[in-house]
Every structure is written in structure tokens, then in C-alpha cells.
Design an enzyme around this catalytic site. Structure first.
Site, PDB file in Angstrom:
ATOM      1  N   GLU A  61      -5.984 -37.347   2.272  1.00  0.00           N
ATOM      2  CA  GLU A  61      -5.902 -36.283   2.495  1.00  0.00           C
ATOM      3  C   GLU A  61      -6.588 -35.497   3.236  1.00  0.00           C
ATOM      4  O   GLU A  61      -6.520 -35.055   3.871  1.00  0.00           O
ATOM      5  CB  GLU A  61      -5.666 -35.398   1.349  1.00  0.00           C
ATOM      6  CG  GLU A  61      -4.549 -36.450   0.646  1.00  0.00           C
ATOM      7  CD  GLU A  61      -3.879 -35.429  -0.502  1.00  0.00           C
ATOM      8  OE1 GLU A  61      -4.861 -34.646  -1.505  1.00  0.00           O
ATOM      9  OE2 GLU A  61      -3.845 -35.359  -1.574  1.00  0.00           O
ATOM     10  N   ARG A  91     -12.638 -24.024  -2.844  1.00  0.00           N
ATOM     11  CA  ARG A  91     -11.770 -23.985  -2.359  1.00  0.00           C
ATOM     12  C   ARG A  91     -11.225 -26.037  -2.703  1.00  0.00           C
ATOM     13  O   ARG A  91      -9.775 -26.161  -2.301  1.00  0.00           O
ATOM     14  CB  ARG A  91     -12.047 -24.108  -1.259  1.00  0.00           C
ATOM     15  CG  ARG A  91     -10.998 -24.627   0.044  1.00  0.00           C
ATOM     16  CD  ARG A  91     -11.363 -24.185   1.420  1.00  0.00           C
ATOM     17  NE  ARG A  91     -10.740 -23.645   2.583  1.00  0.00           N
ATOM     18  CZ  ARG A  91     -10.716 -24.427   3.381  1.00  0.00           C
ATOM     19  NH1 ARG A  91     -11.603 -25.025   3.853  1.00  0.00           N
ATOM     20  NH2 ARG A  91      -9.405 -24.365   4.314  1.00  0.00           N
ATOM     21  N   HIS A  95      -7.389 -27.420  -3.113  1.00  0.00           N
ATOM     22  CA  HIS A  95      -6.275 -27.972  -1.978  1.00  0.00           C
ATOM     23  C   HIS A  95      -6.087 -29.208  -2.634  1.00  0.00           C
ATOM     24  O   HIS A  95      -5.502 -29.636  -2.225  1.00  0.00           O
ATOM     25  CB  HIS A  95      -7.854 -28.665  -0.662  1.00  0.00           C
ATOM     26  CG  HIS A  95      -7.305 -27.568  -0.007  1.00  0.00           C
ATOM     27  ND1 HIS A  95      -7.397 -28.145   1.771  1.00  0.00           N
ATOM     28  CD2 HIS A  95      -7.430 -26.272   0.686  1.00  0.00           C
ATOM     29  CE1 HIS A  95      -8.010 -26.671   2.436  1.00  0.00           C
ATOM     30  NE2 HIS A  95      -7.347 -25.668   1.672  1.00  0.00           N
ATOM     31  N   GLY A 119      -0.304 -32.574  -6.922  1.00  0.00           N
ATOM     32  CA  GLY A 119      -1.131 -32.184  -8.166  1.00  0.00           C
ATOM     33  C   GLY A 119      -2.297 -32.090  -8.516  1.00  0.00           C
ATOM     34  O   GLY A 119      -3.420 -32.843  -7.789  1.00  0.00           O
ATOM     35  N   ASN A 122      -8.394 -30.324   5.373  1.00  0.00           N
ATOM     36  CA  ASN A 122      -8.695 -29.932   5.084  1.00  0.00           C
ATOM     37  C   ASN A 122     -10.431 -30.885   5.866  1.00  0.00           C
ATOM     38  O   ASN A 122     -11.800 -31.180   4.937  1.00  0.00           O
ATOM     39  CB  ASN A 122      -8.172 -31.821   4.019  1.00  0.00           C
ATOM     40  CG  ASN A 122      -7.985 -30.814   3.089  1.00  0.00           C
ATOM     41  OD1 ASN A 122      -7.548 -30.137   2.600  1.00  0.00           O
ATOM     42  ND2 ASN A 122      -6.453 -31.869   2.585  1.00  0.00           N
ATOM     43  N   SER A 176      -6.451 -36.681  -5.591  1.00  0.00           N
ATOM     44  CA  SER A 176      -6.440 -37.032  -4.259  1.00  0.00           C
ATOM     45  C   SER A 176      -6.947 -37.444  -2.978  1.00  0.00           C
ATOM     46  O   SER A 176      -6.590 -37.478  -1.545  1.00  0.00           O
ATOM     47  CB  SER A 176      -4.575 -36.987  -4.241  1.00  0.00           C
ATOM     48  OG  SER A 176      -4.567 -35.657  -4.155  1.00  0.00           O
ATOM     49  N   ASP A 225     -14.311 -12.549   3.310  1.00  0.00           N
ATOM     50  CA  ASP A 225     -15.023 -10.544   2.437  1.00  0.00           C
ATOM     51  C   ASP A 225     -16.487 -10.214   3.463  1.00  0.00           C
ATOM     52  O   ASP A 225     -17.052 -10.813   2.788  1.00  0.00           O
ATOM     53  CB  ASP A 225     -15.116 -10.621   1.208  1.00  0.00           C
ATOM     54  CG  ASP A 225     -15.641  -9.573   0.849  1.00  0.00           C
ATOM     55  OD1 ASP A 225     -15.847  -8.217   0.717  1.00  0.00           O
ATOM     56  OD2 ASP A 225     -15.459  -9.291  -0.508  1.00  0.00           O
ATOM     57  N   HIS A 233     -10.337 -15.766  -1.637  1.00  0.00           N
ATOM     58  CA  HIS A 233     -11.344 -15.277  -0.646  1.00  0.00           C
ATOM     59  C   HIS A 233     -12.214 -14.142  -0.229  1.00  0.00           C
ATOM     60  O   HIS A 233     -12.743 -13.341   0.551  1.00  0.00           O
ATOM     61  CB  HIS A 233      -9.980 -14.985   0.439  1.00  0.00           C
ATOM     62  CG  HIS A 233      -9.157 -16.572   1.168  1.00  0.00           C
ATOM     63  ND1 HIS A 233      -8.050 -16.221   1.692  1.00  0.00           N
ATOM     64  CD2 HIS A 233      -9.675 -17.767   0.291  1.00  0.00           C
ATOM     65  CE1 HIS A 233      -7.431 -17.424   1.835  1.00  0.00           C
ATOM     66  NE2 HIS A 233      -8.290 -18.114   1.342  1.00  0.00           N
ATOM     67  N   THR A 234     -12.066 -13.767  -2.220  1.00  0.00           N
ATOM     68  CA  THR A 234     -13.391 -12.535  -1.986  1.00  0.00           C
ATOM     69  C   THR A 234     -14.899 -13.625  -2.467  1.00  0.00           C
ATOM     70  O   THR A 234     -16.217 -12.490  -1.692  1.00  0.00           O
ATOM     71  CB  THR A 234     -13.475 -12.225  -3.366  1.00  0.00           C
ATOM     72  OG1 THR A 234     -14.906 -11.180  -3.427  1.00  0.00           O
ATOM     73  CG2 THR A 234     -13.760 -13.407  -4.360  1.00  0.00           C
TER      74      THR A 234
HETATM   75  C1  HEM Z   1      -2.435 -18.231   0.056  1.00  0.00           C
HETATM   76  C2  HEM Z   1      -2.574 -18.966  -0.014  1.00  0.00           C
HETATM   77  C3  HEM Z   1      -3.835 -19.268   1.277  1.00  0.00           C
HETATM   78  C4  HEM Z   1      -4.070 -19.628   2.470  1.00  0.00           C
HETATM   79  C5  HEM Z   1      -2.910 -19.733   3.699  1.00  0.00           C
HETATM   80  C6  HEM Z   1      -5.685 -19.837   3.298  1.00  0.00           C
HETATM   81  C7  HEM Z   1      -6.583 -20.407   4.310  1.00  0.00           C
HETATM   82  C8  HEM Z   1      -7.546 -20.726   3.575  1.00  0.00           C
HETATM   83  C9  HEM Z   1      -7.991 -20.742   5.845  1.00  0.00           C
HETATM   84  C10 HEM Z   1      -7.313 -20.824   6.787  1.00  0.00           C
HETATM   85  C11 HEM Z   1      -9.590 -20.888   5.283  1.00  0.00           C
HETATM   86  C12 HEM Z   1     -10.659 -20.908   6.206  1.00  0.00           C
HETATM   87  C13 HEM Z   1     -10.573 -22.676   6.286  1.00  0.00           C
HETATM   88  C14 HEM Z   1     -12.266 -22.334   7.641  1.00  0.00           C
HETATM   89  O1  HEM Z   1     -11.849 -22.073   8.579  1.00  0.00           O
HETATM   90  O2  HEM Z   1     -12.769 -23.432   7.860  1.00  0.00           O
HETATM   91  C15 HEM Z   1      -9.520 -20.500   3.720  1.00  0.00           C
HETATM   92  C16 HEM Z   1     -10.922 -20.287   2.902  1.00  0.00           C
HETATM   93  C17 HEM Z   1     -11.311 -20.302   1.468  1.00  0.00           C
HETATM   94  N1  HEM Z   1     -10.307 -20.729   0.713  1.00  0.00           N
HETATM   95 FE1  HEM Z   1      -8.183 -20.567   1.137  1.00  0.00          FE
HETATM   96  N2  HEM Z   1      -6.218 -20.386   1.356  1.00  0.00           N
HETATM   97  C18 HEM Z   1      -5.311 -20.221   0.283  1.00  0.00           C
HETATM   98  C19 HEM Z   1      -5.172 -19.760  -0.319  1.00  0.00           C
HETATM   99  C20 HEM Z   1      -6.823 -20.227  -1.665  1.00  0.00           C
HETATM  100  C21 HEM Z   1      -6.668 -20.503  -2.931  1.00  0.00           C
HETATM  101  C22 HEM Z   1      -5.758 -20.455  -3.742  1.00  0.00           C
HETATM  102  C23 HEM Z   1      -7.731 -20.721  -3.068  1.00  0.00           C
HETATM  103  C24 HEM Z   1      -8.815 -20.687  -4.261  1.00  0.00           C
HETATM  104  C25 HEM Z   1      -8.307 -20.832  -5.641  1.00  0.00           C
HETATM  105  C26 HEM Z   1      -8.942 -20.156  -1.758  1.00  0.00           C
HETATM  106  C27 HEM Z   1     -10.269 -20.489  -1.697  1.00  0.00           C
HETATM  107  C28 HEM Z   1     -11.018 -20.472   0.066  1.00  0.00           C
HETATM  108  C29 HEM Z   1     -12.175 -20.678  -0.455  1.00  0.00           C
HETATM  109  C30 HEM Z   1     -13.457 -20.325  -1.738  1.00  0.00           C
HETATM  110  C31 HEM Z   1     -12.253 -20.940   0.708  1.00  0.00           C
HETATM  111  C32 HEM Z   1     -13.219 -20.487   1.995  1.00  0.00           C
HETATM  112  C33 HEM Z   1     -14.190 -21.761   1.874  1.00  0.00           C
HETATM  113  C34 HEM Z   1     -15.301 -21.886   3.128  1.00  0.00           C
HETATM  114  O3  HEM Z   1     -16.920 -21.363   2.062  1.00  0.00           O
HETATM  115  O4  HEM Z   1     -15.992 -22.490   2.504  1.00  0.00           O
HETATM  116  N3  HEM Z   1      -7.441 -20.439  -0.860  1.00  0.00           N
HETATM  117  N4  HEM Z   1      -8.567 -20.546   3.058  1.00  0.00           N
HETATM  118  C1  LIG Z   2     -17.543  -2.857   3.319  1.00  0.00           C
HETATM  119  O1  LIG Z   2     -17.773  -1.495   2.892  1.00  0.00           O
HETATM  120  C2  LIG Z   2     -17.957  -0.240   3.136  1.00  0.00           C
HETATM  121  C3  LIG Z   2     -18.457   0.642   2.862  1.00  0.00           C
HETATM  122  O2  LIG Z   2     -17.605   0.841   1.473  1.00  0.00           O
HETATM  123  C4  LIG Z   2     -15.882   0.192   4.117  1.00  0.00           C
HETATM  124  O3  LIG Z   2     -16.001   1.521   4.670  1.00  0.00           O
HETATM  125  C5  LIG Z   2     -15.750  -0.965   4.339  1.00  0.00           C
HETATM  126  O4  LIG Z   2     -14.066  -1.020   5.457  1.00  0.00           O
HETATM  127  C6  LIG Z   2     -15.569  -2.227   4.043  1.00  0.00           C
HETATM  128  N1  LIG Z   2     -15.307  -3.062   5.135  1.00  0.00           N
HETATM  129  C7  LIG Z   2     -14.796  -4.572   4.341  1.00  0.00           C
HETATM  130  C8  LIG Z   2     -14.219  -5.066   5.780  1.00  0.00           C
HETATM  131  O5  LIG Z   2     -14.258  -4.128   2.611  1.00  0.00           O
END
Ligand code: HEM
Ligand SMILES: *[C@@H]1O[C@H](CO)[C@@H](O)[C@H](O)[C@H]1NC(C)=O
Ligand SMILES: *[C@@H]1O[C@H](CO)[C@@H](O)[C@H](O)[C@H]1NC(C)=O
Ligand SMILES: *[C@@H]1O[C@H](CO)[C@@H](O)[C@H](O)[C@H]1NC(C)=O
Ligand SMILES: *[C@@H]1O[C@H](CO)[C@@H](O)[C@H](O)[C@H]1NC(C)=O
Length: 327
Positions: free
Chosen positions: A91, A65, A69, A75, A97, A79, A244, A196-197
């Protein structure tokens, strides 16, 4: 006639491969930038990043993340890493952030590189490499190529982060326009959202979905059982919930499977189902190897946004990632 998504995806891949072979295609970045000056850099960054992620698996999401950011604001020029000064709010102080973590990992890598070979490696390149290595730890090998040669910027403004980082409540149109504005496309939007996986979001950023009109009603695009689960979790806005739900430390394609079942956590995640093209890409990305291939290509494109590689860009190699060099 509109080309099928397969044709679009395959031709994009071919295009990206050609660009990387004809080195220098992405903003002047290079696959061999440090080969002569500092060949050990890759090993050093990977070693430190891997040991941090081994110690604390949630660090992978933080470093990924951080790179995003950084790149979306001025870019990829580190920063985001600059501290505020008496006359500037940087920032990192912007609300978006506030939960960025991992600055100390970058500091440690930077200190080690400066010890071995001072003044050579930019903080922006370290962030790009650390993001890749953090995600790759789980696989034991690099999952995409990182081009290098970025210089560090000298300006960091909190107001620019607030204005340019997409919001968790954004709809498809807004997300799409923000990505297009940075030279990314709808495939990049879906692929990169797949980040977000891994990682977490705090209840405060999505709780509106659990109480849309203030009468306790749930966002109708959210799966009701999942909404109920979220409500039990979100006792305060500061609670963190997995993005996820099934596998928040494993980099996989469950994010897309969850999304399709209306279990995308943020409004911006769910928005990917509201457009025909992006919804089709979401379905394709349920296959991990397809997602991973596109994710790597999109990371490479994201890593080239606004990079300062030329003399006239006015970048520098910072000595300390938190402060601009003194003259
Ligand atoms: C498409 C627009 C996106 C939005 C609106 C968005 C928004 C957010 C928000 C709101 C969170 C939760 C922050 C918190 O509550 O601490 C988050 C977490 C995260 N985002 Fe995104 N995001 C976006 C795209 C991306 C992209 C492009 C990446 C990386 C390539 C990314 C990577 C992550 C990761 C890895 C987390 C988890 C961070 C942690 O566990 O601390 N996101 N994002
Ligand atoms: C997690 O996995 C279970 C079983 O495969 C599935 O039914 C469920 O919808 C999944 N939950 C989410 C949040 O992806
Ligand atoms: C990093 O390097 C040290 C010393 O060479 C080694 O002991 C350690 O196992 C390495 N860590 C990783 C995660 O590769
Ligand atoms: C998307 O959000 C923007 C900004 O909030 C708004 O102006 C626009 O009308 C919305 N578009 C749709 C299709 O809902
Ligand atoms: C929904 O929001 C309203 C107004 O902010 C609040 O009074 C109510 O307790 C909330 N309901 C639930 C179920 O969170």
C-alpha cells in the site's frame, strides 16, 4: 418532515455515547483492552508521540493522516505499514500514500513497547493512539477516546490503496458513496474532512483548479484572490501549501470558516458546499467545540472500520510493524 440538523446531531451524540458505555459496540474493540496486560501503554505512546510533535509540529498532521489511510484500506489493520517484498507491491507505494510520513515514529513506539512487554500491542492500535495523541498535544489532554484490541493484517496491496482512497478531485456524490460504503455518514464526512485544518497539500494535487481548461482559467468555485495567492506559491508541483492557510499547525475550526469563503484547497473540500446537508454541517462546525466533539466521535467510528478483533479474522500482533511475522 426532515428532522432539523440539531436533532440529528444531538441524537447521534447520544447514540455514540451509549455505544461506548456498553463496551464492545464498535467491532469488538474495548476501552480497557490493555488494562490488565499492559497498563502503561497509554503513557508510553503519549510520551513518545508528544516529544516528536514538540520537536516537529508538522508531525501531528502526518500521524493523523496515516491512521486515516490505514483504516480506509482493508480496515485499521496497519496494512499501510508493511513494506513491499520481492513479490508484492505494498500500500505505501501507491501514489496516494507517497507523502505519508511518520513510519519511524511508529517504529520507535513499537520498539519501546516490545522492550517492555513483547507481543502484546498491535501496530494498528499504536497508529490509532499516536494519531489521537499527536492532535491532542496542542491541548495537553486526550481529545477523544481510542478503543483498542485491533490485530494487524497480513496483506497489503498497492492496488487497493489506489482504488479505495478518495481522490482530491472527487465530487460530493463520490465522496459520500465512499464514506457510506465504509459505514460512515455525511456528518462523519464533514467532520473528518475537518482534519484538513492541519497539514499541507502539494501543488500537484490541486493545480488543475488553477488552470481548469488549460487556458489559465481558475475553478469558478475557488475564491479568486486565494487562487492568485496559490498561483504565486505553486512554482512547481512539488511545493507544499497549507490546507488551512491561516493556521496549518493549529487544530481548530478555521478550515470550515475558510471553506465557507471558497478557500477550501482541494476540490474534495469545496465539494462539501455543494450538498445542502453537508453545507449546513459545515456552518455548524465553525464552532470549535461542536466540531471537536463530532470529530472525536467520527474518529472513533473510523478507527473501528474493518478491525480484526476475532480469531477468525486471522490477524496477528506483528513483531516489527513493517513485516508480517514469520510462522
Ligand atoms: C474526504 C476525503 C479526503 C481526501 C480526498 C483527502 C485528500 C488529501 C490530499 C490530496 C492531501 C494532500 C497530500 C499531499 O499532497 O501530500 C491530504 C492531506 C491531509 N489529509 Fe486528507 N483527504 C481526505 C480525508 C481526510 C481524512 C478523513 C483525514 C483524517 C481524519 C485526512 C487528513 C489529512 C491530513 C492531516 C493531511 C495533511 C498531511 C500532511 O501535512 O502531510 N484527510 N488529504
Ligand atoms: C484568514 O483570515 C482572514 C482574516 O480573518 C480571512 O479574511 C481569510 O479569508 C482567511 N483565509 C483563509 C484561507 O481561511
Ligand atoms: C517523556 O518521559 C521522559 C522520561 O520520563 C521525560 O523526561 C519527558 O519529559 C517526557 N516527555 C513528554 C513529552 O512527556
Ligand atoms: C461525480 O463524479 C463521478 C465520478 O467521476 C461522476 O461519474 C459523476 O457524474 C459526478 N457527479 C456529479 C453530480 O457531478
Ligand atoms: C495552463 O495549462 C496549459 C496547458 O497545460 C499551459 O500551456 C499553460 O501555460 C497553463 N497556464 C497557466 C497560467 O498555468
Amino acid at each position: 418532515m426532515r428532522p432539523s440538523i440539531n436533532v440529528v446531531l444531538v441524537s447521534l451524540l447520544v447514540l455514540v455515547d451509549v455505544v461506548s458505555v456498553c463496551n464492545g459496540g464498535l467491532g469488538g474493540l474495548s476501552p480497557v483492552f490493555y488494562h490488565k496486560s499492559f497498563p502503561e501503554i497509554g503513557r508510553i505512546v503519549r510520551n513518545i508521540t508528544w516529544s516528536k510533535v514538540a520537536e516537529n509540529p508538522t508531525m501531528a498532521a502526518k500521524l493523523l493522516r496515516m491512521h486515516y489511510h490505514d483504516c480506509f484500506v482493508r480496515g485499521c489493520d496497519a496494512s499501510l505499514l508493511l513494506d513491499s517484498t520481492s513479490d508484492n507491491t505494498a500500500e505505501k507505494e501507491a501514489i496516494q500514500n507517497r507523502n505519508i510520513r511518520g513510519y519511524e515514529v511508529i517504529d520507535e513506539i513499537k520498539a519501546r513497547l516490545e522492550e517492555e512487554c513483547p507481543g502484546i500491542v498491535s501496530c494498528a492500535d499504536i497508529v490509532a493512539l499516536a494519531a489521537r495523541d499527536a492532535v491532542s498535544y496542542q491541548f495537553g489532554r486526550p481529545m477523544w477516546q481510542v478503543l483498542t484490541g485491533r490485530k494487524d493484517g497480513k496483506v497489503s496491496l498497492s492496488s487497493e490503496a489506489s482504488a479505495n482512497l478518495p481522490s482530491a478531485g472527487a465530487n460530493f456524490t463520490t465522496l459520500y458513496q465512499q464514506f457510506i460504503g465504509l459505514g460512515l455518514n455525511v456528518i462523519d464526512l464533514v467532520a473528518l474532512s475537518g482534519a484538513h485544518t492541519i497539514g499541507v497539500a502539494h501543488c500537484g494535487v490541486f493545480q488543475r483548479r488553477l488552470n481548469v481548461t488549460g487556458k489559465g482559467d481558475v475553478d469558478p468555485t475557488l475564491d479568486p484572490e486565494y487562487a492568485e495567492f496559490l498561483r504565486t506559491q505553486c512554482t512547481t508541483p512539488a511545493v507544499a501549501v497549507a490546507l488551512d492557510a491561516n493556521s496549518s499547525v493549529s487544530f481548530d475550526s478555521h478550515y470550515f470558516a475558510g471553506l465557507r469563503q471558497n478557500k477550501g484547497l482541494l476540490t474534495s473540500d469545496a465539494a462539501l458546499l455543494t450538498d445542502r446537508r453537508s453545507a449546513r454541517i459545515v456552518r455548524r462546525f465553525e464552532r470549535f467545540h461542536i466540531f471537536m466533539t463530532y470529530f472525536g466521535n467520527s474518529m472513533k467510528k473510523m478507527g473501528a472500520i474493518g478491525v480484526k478483533t476475532r480469531e477468525q479474522d486471522g490477524g496477528e500482533i506483528r513483531k516489527n510493524c513493517r513485516v508480517v511475522n514469520a510462522n
